[in-house]
Design an enzyme around this catalytic site. Sequence first.
Site, PDB file in Angstrom:
ATOM      1  N   ASP A 149       0.915  -1.197   0.109  1.00 43.38           N
ATOM      2  CA  ASP A 149      -0.104   0.003  -0.036  1.00 43.38           C
ATOM      3  C   ASP A 149       1.010   1.179   0.057  1.00 43.38           C
ATOM      4  O   ASP A 149       1.796   1.154   0.699  1.00 43.38           O
ATOM      5  CB  ASP A 149      -1.073   0.042   1.292  1.00 43.38           C
ATOM      6  CG  ASP A 149      -0.235   0.036   2.603  1.00 43.38           C
ATOM      7  OD1 ASP A 149       0.635  -0.844   2.523  1.00 43.38           O
ATOM      8  OD2 ASP A 149      -0.555   0.976   3.377  1.00 43.38           O
ATOM      9  N   GLU A 172       0.103  -1.293   5.869  1.00 41.50           N
ATOM     10  CA  GLU A 172       1.255  -0.590   6.831  1.00 41.50           C
ATOM     11  C   GLU A 172       0.746   0.817   6.954  1.00 41.50           C
ATOM     12  O   GLU A 172       0.756   1.123   8.063  1.00 41.50           O
ATOM     13  CB  GLU A 172       2.467  -0.671   6.346  1.00 41.50           C
ATOM     14  CG  GLU A 172       3.657  -0.291   7.398  1.00 41.50           C
ATOM     15  CD  GLU A 172       4.027   1.183   7.365  1.00 41.50           C
ATOM     16  OE1 GLU A 172       4.622   1.528   8.346  1.00 41.50           O
ATOM     17  OE2 GLU A 172       3.528   1.909   6.399  1.00 41.50           O
TER      18      GLU A 172
END
Length: 431
Positions: free
Chosen positions: A103, A168
């Site tokens: 991400d 994250e």
Amino acid sequence: MAYKLLLLSFVPFLTSTVMASPLPNKLQEQLENPAVVKFREYLRIDTSPSENLQEAVEFWRRQAADSGLDFAVYSPAGKPICVLTRVGADPTLPSIMLNSHMDVVAAVPIAWTYPPYEAQVDNDGNIYGRGAQDTKDVAIQYLEAVRRIIAQNVTLQRTVHITLMPDEETGGFEGIRPFIKTPEFKALNIGFALDEGLANPTDDLYATYQDRRAWSIQITVKGKSGHGSSMPADIAIKKLQRLINVMMRYRKPLEKALISVPSIRNGFYTTLNLNMINGGMAPNIIPETFTLVADMRLSPEENATEILSLVNSWGAFAGNGTTVDFLRREMESLATPIDETNPYWVTINETITHMGYNLVPVVCPATSDMLHIRNIGIPAIGFAPKRRTTSRAHDIDEYLNIDIFLEGIDIYVSLITNLANLPEKKMDCTE
Ligand SMILES: *[C@@H]1O[C@H](CO)[C@@H](O)[C@H](O)[C@H]1NC(C)=O
Ligand SMILES: *[C@@H]1O[C@H](CO)[C@@H](O)[C@H](O)[C@H]1NC(C)=O
Ligand SMILES: *[C@@H]1O[C@H](CO)[C@@H](O)[C@H](O)[C@H]1NC(C)=O
Ligand SMILES: *[C@@H]1O[C@H](CO)[C@@H](O)[C@H](O)[C@H]1NC(C)=O
């Protein structure tokens, strides 16, 4: 403001000029390097919305197949986690985890010199894209280093897992946090983890061995609502004012302590910022509530229990009807030893030092997936071979220079080889 408008109006002009001039020969060659091709392909997948993660999973599935690595996808809480595995000569030894996240944070295209999801390259060899530093670079560097190790017939005793997390940037609630509790994670038998590290403009390389504890504090003050023409005494804004005052008073010495500290050393200090204020619905209505959200990061020395009392005391000081909630509150963040008791650290330091670089250990000012890994007793070091690089993580025009990117692969080849050939030592028995 005017300055910004001027810059924006020049964007199309700049872009077309750069595109029109021929690239230097050396750069042209570098752009054909399969590692660079993969890096740019990965950057073109916009993984800022989680709906697009599946595209990244397919990318990694292809990479695993091309590289002869085992591939697995785990979804302990809905979002996908990819694991690419190279089984070691002695798979009973604790394995090495090479972690990064798929991400990326969002990007506002209009503000960028080059579009954030096109992986364009300028004449200096800077590769632009959201994730170019955080952390699509290290993911491809791990992969290419492992591919090169395999191609050179170098035996790795330990198994190596390239792991890719899905969230994250939003705290790992559907990624690392649930994953480390699964039998599938335990089966990976991880002895040590490498994860994302810090970019640094000088020639030094940085290693993080502990993260600050991130707190996201939401305080809601309450008072009497009413017609905008009335004057009640018990109003929410007074409480908000008291709250802001007491918090900013606490912030003042923290700000002062950091004046002459380079940002790369911020991890050793506590920080506090008041980042969101919500309230009010119309000019003629006295609002019943205001909500304030603060971002606090606790230095390793800070006593979390005492800070918790302090934060609650701010709520009490604001006035009656005030509530304190935590959107995020890490009470513990264990450190990985950086001395001779930790053979993994000794190996990293020796490898990097022998390659002629200076390795500087610091506390990570931000918080990464490593906090969770360390908290279950697995040693982890945040490392990224990004010297001569100004950090542009989460910033506009995030880019990484192609020379630095390629140099990083050489560094990881040595690092991964040495870590994966480390004989089993006492440290592995912790947990
Ligand atoms: C690696 O091993 C293969 C098969 O034994 C051989 O064909 C190849 O030349 C070797 N490569 C290197 C770089 O030694
Ligand atoms: C933190 O502070 C609390 C309350 O003052 C105290 O009881 C505790 O021992 C402290 N913890 C550490 C690790 O110093
Ligand atoms: C705060 O206390 C005063 C005095 O007891 C009371 O009138 C008021 O309703 C309280 N406000 C809130 C928001 O609880
Ligand atoms: C890293 O290794 C160098 C060279 O052996 C040594 O001087 C230095 O103290 C080590 N640093 C740490 C933090 O272990």
